[in-house]
Design a protein around this motif. Structure first.
Motif, mmCIF file in Angstrom:
data_model
loop_
_atom_site.group_PDB
_atom_site.id
_atom_site.type_symbol
_atom_site.label_atom_id
_atom_site.label_comp_id
_atom_site.label_asym_id
_atom_site.label_seq_id
_atom_site.Cartn_x
_atom_site.Cartn_y
_atom_site.Cartn_z
ATOM 1 N N ARG A 85 0.833 -1.206 0.000
ATOM 2 C CA ARG A 85 0.000 0.000 0.000
ATOM 3 C C ARG A 85 0.869 1.258 0.000
ATOM 4 O O ARG A 85 0.616 2.210 -0.730
ATOM 5 C CB ARG A 85 -0.935 0.003 1.208
ATOM 6 C CG ARG A 85 -2.137 -0.898 1.051
ATOM 7 C CD ARG A 85 -3.191 -0.638 2.123
ATOM 8 N NE ARG A 85 -2.669 -0.755 3.474
ATOM 9 C CZ ARG A 85 -2.627 -1.892 4.171
ATOM 10 N NH1 ARG A 85 -3.069 -3.000 3.640
ATOM 11 N NH2 ARG A 85 -2.150 -1.909 5.398
ATOM 12 N N LYS A 86 1.926 1.246 0.840
ATOM 13 C CA LYS A 86 2.804 2.412 0.918
ATOM 14 C C LYS A 86 3.564 2.602 -0.393
ATOM 15 O O LYS A 86 3.729 3.732 -0.865
ATOM 16 C CB LYS A 86 3.780 2.243 2.085
ATOM 17 C CG LYS A 86 4.616 3.458 2.356
ATOM 18 C CD LYS A 86 3.747 4.619 2.806
ATOM 19 C CE LYS A 86 4.590 5.805 3.212
ATOM 20 N NZ LYS A 86 3.774 6.928 3.633
ATOM 21 N N ASP A 88 2.577 1.734 -3.408
ATOM 22 C CA ASP A 88 1.628 2.281 -4.382
ATOM 23 C C ASP A 88 1.402 3.771 -4.153
ATOM 24 O O ASP A 88 1.351 4.558 -5.104
ATOM 25 C CB ASP A 88 0.294 1.539 -4.309
ATOM 26 C CG ASP A 88 0.358 0.155 -4.927
ATOM 27 O OD1 ASP A 88 1.322 -0.109 -5.681
ATOM 28 O OD2 ASP A 88 -0.543 -0.658 -4.648
ATOM 29 N N GLU A 89 1.283 4.148 -2.888
ATOM 30 C CA GLU A 89 1.063 5.555 -2.549
ATOM 31 C C GLU A 89 2.262 6.412 -2.976
ATOM 32 O O GLU A 89 2.096 7.468 -3.595
ATOM 33 C CB GLU A 89 0.836 5.663 -1.044
ATOM 34 C CG GLU A 89 0.656 7.073 -0.525
ATOM 35 C CD GLU A 89 0.525 7.097 0.988
ATOM 36 O OE1 GLU A 89 1.067 8.033 1.593
ATOM 37 O OE2 GLU A 89 -0.110 6.177 1.551
ATOM 38 N N ALA A 91 4.622 5.656 -5.230
ATOM 39 C CA ALA A 91 4.772 5.643 -6.687
ATOM 40 C C ALA A 91 3.747 6.560 -7.347
ATOM 41 O O ALA A 91 4.069 7.293 -8.290
ATOM 42 C CB ALA A 91 4.631 4.221 -7.216
ATOM 43 N N THR A 92 2.527 6.552 -6.863
ATOM 44 C CA THR A 92 1.490 7.422 -7.421
ATOM 45 C C THR A 92 1.843 8.891 -7.202
ATOM 46 O O THR A 92 1.711 9.709 -8.108
ATOM 47 C CB THR A 92 0.126 7.099 -6.777
ATOM 48 O OG1 THR A 92 -0.168 5.721 -6.993
ATOM 49 C CG2 THR A 92 -0.979 7.956 -7.363
ATOM 50 N N ALA A 93 2.324 9.217 -5.999
ATOM 51 C CA ALA A 93 2.699 10.605 -5.709
ATOM 52 C C ALA A 93 3.888 11.035 -6.562
ATOM 53 O O ALA A 93 3.911 12.158 -7.085
ATOM 54 C CB ALA A 93 3.025 10.757 -4.225
ATOM 55 N N PHE A 95 4.779 9.837 -9.520
ATOM 56 C CA PHE A 95 4.336 9.962 -10.908
ATOM 57 C C PHE A 95 3.532 11.241 -11.101
ATOM 58 O O PHE A 95 3.701 11.954 -12.099
ATOM 59 C CB PHE A 95 3.516 8.741 -11.320
ATOM 60 C CG PHE A 95 3.132 8.749 -12.764
ATOM 61 C CD1 PHE A 95 4.086 8.521 -13.745
ATOM 62 C CD2 PHE A 95 1.822 9.001 -13.159
ATOM 63 C CE1 PHE A 95 3.746 8.540 -15.080
ATOM 64 C CE2 PHE A 95 1.476 9.018 -14.481
ATOM 65 C CZ PHE A 95 2.439 8.787 -15.457
ATOM 66 N N ALA A 96 2.669 11.559 -10.138
ATOM 67 C CA ALA A 96 1.874 12.786 -10.240
ATOM 68 C C ALA A 96 2.782 14.007 -10.207
ATOM 69 O O ALA A 96 2.581 14.964 -10.971
ATOM 70 C CB ALA A 96 0.856 12.853 -9.105
ATOM 71 N N HIS A 98 5.935 14.112 -11.150
ATOM 72 C CA HIS A 98 6.667 14.094 -12.419
ATOM 73 C C HIS A 98 5.799 14.663 -13.550
ATOM 74 O O HIS A 98 6.270 15.474 -14.351
ATOM 75 C CB HIS A 98 7.095 12.662 -12.753
ATOM 76 C CG HIS A 98 7.729 12.505 -14.090
ATOM 77 N ND1 HIS A 98 9.013 12.920 -14.348
ATOM 78 C CD2 HIS A 98 7.250 11.982 -15.248
ATOM 79 C CE1 HIS A 98 9.301 12.656 -15.610
ATOM 80 N NE2 HIS A 98 8.249 12.088 -16.186
#
Length: 130
Positions: A85-86, A88-89, A91-93, A95-96, A98
């Motif tokens: 979960r961490k 994913d969190e 990586a999403t942050a 990517f956003a 970037h």
């Protein structure tokens, strides 16, 4: 926080159990009225008494090890799920972040702009080998 108290309580119970077993064995060993028996017959050798105590201890250790193995498996799954979960969190942050930098500046300042070929020549059927 609940697991901390569980492991402390388990350690205290194990310490009490080992202390009681040690005291019982010592008093039985020193007592002159003590006559060890198995299946109604007297055990002549003191080694047999120790062997019985070691059998009991091995059973207790086996049960504790099964419990620890189960707790380890459940704990591993919980840690793995939390880490996923961490990850994913994060990586999403990342990517956003970037993508937002790239939208503002036109490029992210790190990667090179894509290189387009100057001329594209189609292969004929003979050149393709068909």
């Amino acid at each position: 926080m609940g697991w901390t108290y569980f492991w402390r309580a388990l350690g205290i119970v194990a310490l009490i159990f080992m202390t009681v077993t040690t005291v019982m064995f010592w008093t039985a060993w020193r007592s002159s009225a003590f006559t060890p028996t198995a299946d109604g017959s007297e055990i002549k050798s003191g080694i047999d008494v120790i062997a019985i105590q070691l059998d009991i201890l091995s059973l207790v250790v086996a049960m504790v090890s099964f419990g620890l193995a189960f707790a380890g498996f459940v704990g591993y799954q919980a840690i793995k799920d939390a880490a996923m979960r961490k990850a994913d969190e994060v990586a999403t942050a990342a990517f956003a972040l970037h993508m937002s930098k790239k939208d503002k500046e036109g490029t992210d300042g790190v990667t090179q702009a894509p290189v387009e070929p100057l001329a594209v020549t189609e292969l004929t059927e003979e050149e393709k080998g068909e």
